[in-house]
Design an enzyme around this catalytic site. Structure first.
Site, short mmCIF file in Angstrom:
data_model
loop_
_atom_site.label_atom_id
_atom_site.label_comp_id
_atom_site.label_asym_id
_atom_site.label_seq_id
_atom_site.Cartn_x
_atom_site.Cartn_y
_atom_site.Cartn_z
N HIS A 1 0.84 -1.21 0.00
CA HIS A 1 0.00 0.00 0.00
C HIS A 1 0.88 1.26 0.00
CE1 HIS A 1 -3.02 -2.68 2.33
NE2 HIS A 1 -3.54 -2.50 1.14
N SER B 1 -2.87 -7.70 3.12
CA SER B 1 -3.13 -7.52 4.55
C SER B 1 -3.49 -8.86 5.19
CB SER B 1 -4.29 -6.54 4.76
OG SER B 1 -3.97 -5.29 4.24
N ARG C 1 -2.66 -6.24 -8.20
CA ARG C 1 -1.55 -7.14 -7.96
C ARG C 1 -1.48 -8.25 -9.00
NH1 ARG C 1 -3.37 -7.83 -1.92
NH2 ARG C 1 -5.25 -7.35 -3.08
P1 ADP Z 1 -9.83 -3.45 -0.06
O1 ADP Z 1 -9.87 -1.99 -0.39
O2 ADP Z 1 -10.33 -4.28 -1.21
O3 ADP Z 1 -10.42 -3.79 1.27
P2 ADP Z 1 -7.02 -3.22 0.67
O4 ADP Z 1 -7.32 -2.23 1.72
O5 ADP Z 1 -6.09 -4.33 1.08
O6 ADP Z 1 -8.28 -3.88 0.02
O7 ADP Z 1 -6.30 -2.53 -0.57
C1 ADP Z 1 -6.59 -1.25 -1.07
C2 ADP Z 1 -6.06 -1.16 -2.49
O8 ADP Z 1 -4.65 -1.43 -2.52
C3 ADP Z 1 -6.68 -2.17 -3.46
O9 ADP Z 1 -6.78 -1.55 -4.73
C4 ADP Z 1 -5.67 -3.29 -3.52
O10 ADP Z 1 -5.72 -4.00 -4.75
C5 ADP Z 1 -4.37 -2.51 -3.40
N1 ADP Z 1 -3.29 -3.33 -2.83
C6 ADP Z 1 -3.36 -4.16 -1.77
N2 ADP Z 1 -2.15 -4.76 -1.55
C7 ADP Z 1 -1.32 -4.28 -2.50
C8 ADP Z 1 0.06 -4.54 -2.87
N3 ADP Z 1 0.79 -5.41 -2.18
N4 ADP Z 1 0.59 -3.88 -3.92
C9 ADP Z 1 -0.19 -3.01 -4.63
N5 ADP Z 1 -1.49 -2.75 -4.38
C10 ADP Z 1 -2.04 -3.37 -3.33
#
Ligand code: ADP
Length: 164
Positions: free
Chosen positions: A17, A128, A90
């Site tokens: 993130h 996460s 990803r």
């Molecule tokens: P969500 O919003 O679906 O609950 P997250 O909070 O984990 O999921 O992720 C927020 C955004 O960041 C999403 O677009 C997700 O695809 C992206 N994301 C999560 N992990 C990574 C990573 N390791 N590298 C790049 N983008 C990521």
């Protein structure tokens, strides 16, 4: 002036993130990290904890705002007067859900566009949920998350040891 929102659950924020945040920060004029307050997702960390950890992890980047939100993303975007939503991709497994969300949001609010940044290869395996699993089994998460998050995991571990 291009104001963007990077929305997510961030339960907890990972280095993947943070990478998206830094790269977006270089592209847009103003970046808002929107932290979804949705108890139906049963988060491990409260929205206040998630906001605090994100603020600590991004405090070297001036001008980034970390703001919790509830309800529809398009309503939050309208409220913040942001015309762009940033999401990370990803792998192909992310694509179907992300495509559906961006098309739905565009129907609800045509002035809001979604932009995807592909994950840095260094972090493309990272999520996460994986990090929470490592922590649940007592593993070291420090190479996957900002320091504020590994400290929070250590704190949770101490508290649960005390309860036993
Ligand atoms: P969500 O919003 O679906 O609950 P997250 O909070 O984990 O999921 O992720 C927020 C955004 O960041 C999403 O677009 C997700 O695809 C992206 N994301 C999560 N992990 C990574 C990573 N390791 N590298 C790049 N983008 C990521």
């Amino acid at each position: 002036m291009l104001r963007a929102i990077y929305p997510g659950s961030f339960d907890p924020v990972t280095l993947g993130h943070i990478d998206i945040i830094k790269r977006s920060y270089d592209i847009v004029d103003e970046l808002i990290v929107g932290v979804l307050n949705n108890n139906a997702k049963m988060p491990l960390f409260s929205v206040e904890e998630r906001v605090r950890m994100l603020k600590e992890a991004t405090n070297a980047l001036p001008g980034i705002r970390v703001i919790p939100f509830e309800g529809l993303l398009v309503d939050f975007a309208r409220q913040m007067e942001a015309g762009l939503v940033i999401r990370g991709l990803r792998a192909i497994t992310d694509f179907e859900y992300e495509l559906q969300m961006s098309q739905t949001n565009h129907k609800l609010e045509p002035s809001v566009e979604t932009m995807f940044l592909t994950a840095n290869v260094e972090y493309s395996y990272l999520s996460s949920s994986t990090v929470k699993e490592i922590a649940a089994f007592g593993g070291d998460t420090s190479q996957f998350v900002p320091e504020a998050v590994s400290l929070a995991f250590n704190q949770k571990k101490k508290e649960s040891n005390k309860d036993e």
